[in-house]
Design a protein around this motif. Structure first.
Motif, PDB file in Angstrom:
ATOM      1  N   MET A  14       0.819  -1.194   0.000  1.00 51.56           N
ATOM      2  CA  MET A  14       0.000   0.000   0.000  1.00 51.56           C
ATOM      3  C   MET A  14       0.862   1.257   0.000  1.00 51.56           C
ATOM      4  N   ASN A  15       1.952   1.227   0.750  1.00 54.14           N
ATOM      5  CA  ASN A  15       2.823   2.384   0.821  1.00 54.14           C
ATOM      6  C   ASN A  15       3.567   2.626  -0.487  1.00 54.14           C
ATOM      7  N   ASP A  16       3.741   1.583  -1.286  1.00 54.31           N
ATOM      8  CA  ASP A  16       4.462   1.727  -2.540  1.00 54.31           C
ATOM      9  C   ASP A  16       3.609   2.380  -3.623  1.00 54.31           C
ATOM     10  N   LEU A  17       2.300   2.362  -3.484  1.00 49.37           N
ATOM     11  CA  LEU A  17       1.411   2.914  -4.505  1.00 49.37           C
ATOM     12  C   LEU A  17       1.267   4.436  -4.414  1.00 49.37           C
ATOM     13  N   ALA A  18       1.443   4.999  -3.236  1.00 50.47           N
ATOM     14  CA  ALA A  18       1.248   6.440  -3.072  1.00 50.47           C
ATOM     15  C   ALA A  18       2.227   7.266  -3.915  1.00 50.47           C
ATOM     16  N   PRO A  19       3.534   7.001  -3.885  1.00 49.26           N
ATOM     17  CA  PRO A  19       4.440   7.794  -4.717  1.00 49.26           C
ATOM     18  C   PRO A  19       4.190   7.612  -6.210  1.00 49.26           C
ATOM     19  N   ILE A  20       3.824   6.397  -6.615  1.00 51.80           N
ATOM     20  CA  ILE A  20       3.528   6.168  -8.034  1.00 51.80           C
ATOM     21  C   ILE A  20       2.310   6.965  -8.447  1.00 51.80           C
ATOM     22  N   PHE A  21       1.294   6.976  -7.588  1.00 53.67           N
ATOM     23  CA  PHE A  21       0.081   7.721  -7.897  1.00 53.67           C
ATOM     24  C   PHE A  21       0.361   9.219  -7.972  1.00 53.67           C
ATOM     25  N   ILE A  22       1.113   9.732  -7.001  1.00 55.16           N
ATOM     26  CA  ILE A  22       1.388  11.170  -6.956  1.00 55.16           C
ATOM     27  C   ILE A  22       2.287  11.600  -8.107  1.00 55.16           C
ATOM     28  N   CYS A  23       3.279  10.806  -8.437  1.00 56.37           N
ATOM     29  CA  CYS A  23       4.258  11.199  -9.452  1.00 56.37           C
ATOM     30  C   CYS A  23       3.835  10.879 -10.882  1.00 56.37           C
ATOM     31  N   CYS A  24       3.020   9.887 -11.075  1.00 57.15           N
ATOM     32  CA  CYS A  24       2.692   9.453 -12.440  1.00 57.15           C
ATOM     33  C   CYS A  24       1.233   9.663 -12.810  1.00 57.15           C
ATOM     34  N   VAL A  25       0.345   9.109 -12.038  1.00 60.86           N
ATOM     35  CA  VAL A  25      -1.065   9.107 -12.412  1.00 60.86           C
ATOM     36  C   VAL A  25      -1.683  10.495 -12.278  1.00 60.86           C
ATOM     37  N   MET A  26      -1.421  11.179 -11.187  1.00 55.90           N
ATOM     38  CA  MET A  26      -2.040  12.472 -10.959  1.00 55.90           C
ATOM     39  C   MET A  26      -1.636  13.522 -11.996  1.00 55.90           C
ATOM     40  N   PRO A  27      -0.361  13.708 -12.351  1.00 54.49           N
ATOM     41  CA  PRO A  27      -0.029  14.682 -13.389  1.00 54.49           C
ATOM     42  C   PRO A  27      -0.653  14.351 -14.747  1.00 54.49           C
ATOM     43  N   ILE A  28      -0.702  13.065 -15.088  1.00 55.16           N
ATOM     44  CA  ILE A  28      -1.323  12.676 -16.361  1.00 55.16           C
ATOM     45  C   ILE A  28      -2.808  13.004 -16.336  1.00 55.16           C
ATOM     46  N   ALA A  29      -3.466  12.768 -15.217  1.00 50.62           N
ATOM     47  CA  ALA A  29      -4.890  13.063 -15.104  1.00 50.62           C
ATOM     48  C   ALA A  29      -5.145  14.562 -15.190  1.00 50.62           C
ATOM     49  N   ILE A  30      -4.300  15.364 -14.582  1.00 47.76           N
ATOM     50  CA  ILE A  30      -4.467  16.818 -14.629  1.00 47.76           C
ATOM     51  C   ILE A  30      -4.301  17.329 -16.054  1.00 47.76           C
ATOM     52  N   VAL A  31      -3.270  16.876 -16.740  1.00 51.99           N
ATOM     53  CA  VAL A  31      -3.051  17.295 -18.130  1.00 51.99           C
ATOM     54  C   VAL A  31      -4.220  16.862 -19.005  1.00 51.99           C
ATOM     55  N   TYR A  32      -4.708  15.655 -18.814  1.00 48.29           N
ATOM     56  CA  TYR A  32      -5.844  15.161 -19.591  1.00 48.29           C
ATOM     57  C   TYR A  32      -7.075  16.029 -19.367  1.00 48.29           C
ATOM     58  N   LEU A  33      -7.367  16.365 -18.123  1.00 42.29           N
ATOM     59  CA  LEU A  33      -8.549  17.174 -17.832  1.00 42.29           C
ATOM     60  C   LEU A  33      -8.441  18.579 -18.410  1.00 42.29           C
ATOM     61  N   VAL A  34      -7.271  19.172 -18.344  1.00 46.98           N
ATOM     62  CA  VAL A  34      -7.094  20.525 -18.882  1.00 46.98           C
ATOM     63  C   VAL A  34      -7.273  20.533 -20.394  1.00 46.98           C
ATOM     64  N   PHE A  35      -6.638  19.583 -21.075  1.00 44.38           N
ATOM     65  CA  PHE A  35      -6.767  19.546 -22.528  1.00 44.38           C
ATOM     66  C   PHE A  35      -8.168  19.160 -22.966  1.00 44.38           C
ATOM     67  N   ARG A  36      -8.834  18.266 -22.216  1.00 39.23           N
ATOM     68  CA  ARG A  36     -10.203  17.903 -22.559  1.00 39.23           C
ATOM     69  C   ARG A  36     -11.145  19.091 -22.417  1.00 39.23           C
ATOM     70  N   ALA A  37     -10.949  19.901 -21.399  1.00 40.03           N
ATOM     71  CA  ALA A  37     -11.772  21.096 -21.215  1.00 40.03           C
ATOM     72  C   ALA A  37     -11.533  22.085 -22.355  1.00 40.03           C
ATOM     73  N   GLN A  38     -10.292  22.251 -22.774  1.00 40.26           N
ATOM     74  CA  GLN A  38      -9.983  23.162 -23.888  1.00 40.26           C
ATOM     75  C   GLN A  38     -10.614  22.683 -25.186  1.00 40.26           C
ATOM     76  N   ILE A  39     -10.519  21.396 -25.465  1.00 39.53           N
ATOM     77  CA  ILE A  39     -11.109  20.843 -26.688  1.00 39.53           C
ATOM     78  C   ILE A  39     -12.622  20.972 -26.648  1.00 39.53           C
ATOM     79  N   ASN A  40     -13.221  20.726 -25.483  1.00 36.69           N
ATOM     80  CA  ASN A  40     -14.660  20.853 -25.336  1.00 36.69           C
ATOM     81  C   ASN A  40     -15.113  22.293 -25.582  1.00 36.69           C
ATOM     82  N   LYS A  41     -14.354  23.255 -25.087  1.00 41.53           N
ATOM     83  CA  LYS A  41     -14.690  24.659 -25.295  1.00 41.53           C
ATOM     84  C   LYS A  41     -14.607  25.028 -26.780  1.00 41.53           C
ATOM     85  N   ASP A  42     -13.568  24.556 -27.449  1.00 43.39           N
ATOM     86  CA  ASP A  42     -13.427  24.823 -28.881  1.00 43.39           C
ATOM     87  C   ASP A  42     -14.556  24.175 -29.686  1.00 43.39           C
ATOM     88  N   ASN A  43     -14.946  22.962 -29.301  1.00 42.35           N
ATOM     89  CA  ASN A  43     -16.048  22.288 -29.997  1.00 42.35           C
ATOM     90  C   ASN A  43     -17.361  23.039 -29.808  1.00 42.35           C
TER      91      ASN A  43
END
Length: 136
Positions: free
Chosen positions: A1-30
């Motif tokens: 369980m302790n090994d998943l927290a750094p992976i989530f914070i360093c890998c999954v969370m930044p990818i999710a943030i970038v995805y949400l920002v770009f998806r919102a921009q594309i949605n606005k343009d559409n």
């Protein structure tokens, strides 16, 4: 369980943030494109060029950009100065430089001060260039 927290914070969370920002921009343009298409299809004497200009993003003037750079420069510089002062107070209290509070205060203050000074330098350089281009 302790090994998943750094992976989530360093890998999954930044990818999710970038995805949400770009998806919102594309949605606005559409949505903008959809409004323009419906206006063109309806053809109710609506000037599509004016509608496109209204739906475009507002661009900031050169003066607004300069004022934002000055504001950011002052904010970061004052935060950096405050953190360096906190570091010195902690250093005088603890008397060891290796202490975590002293090191974190000095490092954070130094980074913030460097960012603030760089904003101020860019402000003053571009202000002189903007003034010389306005005079011509």
């Amino acid at each position: 369980m302790n090994d998943l927290a750094p992976i989530f914070i360093c890998c999954v969370m930044p990818i999710a943030i970038v995805y949400l920002v770009f998806r919102a921009q594309i949605n606005k343009d559409n949505r903008r494109a959809e409004v323009l298409m419906k206006a063109i299809e309806a053809n109710n004497y609506i000037d599509a060029d004016k509608l496109a200009n209204v739906l475009q993003k507002s661009t900031k003037t050169a003066r607004e950009i300069l004022n934002l750079r000055l504001l950011r420069g002052c904010i970061f510089s004052f935060i950096g100065i405050a953190l360096v002062i906190v570091g010195w107070v902690n250093y005088l209290e603890v008397r060891t430089f290796g202490s975590d509070s002293v090191t974190v205060s000095f490092l954070s203050g130094g980074v913030s001060l460097a960012v603030g000074l760089s904003y101020l330098i860019v402000y003053f350089v571009t202000r002189k260039q903007a003034d010389s281009s306005d005079a011509e």
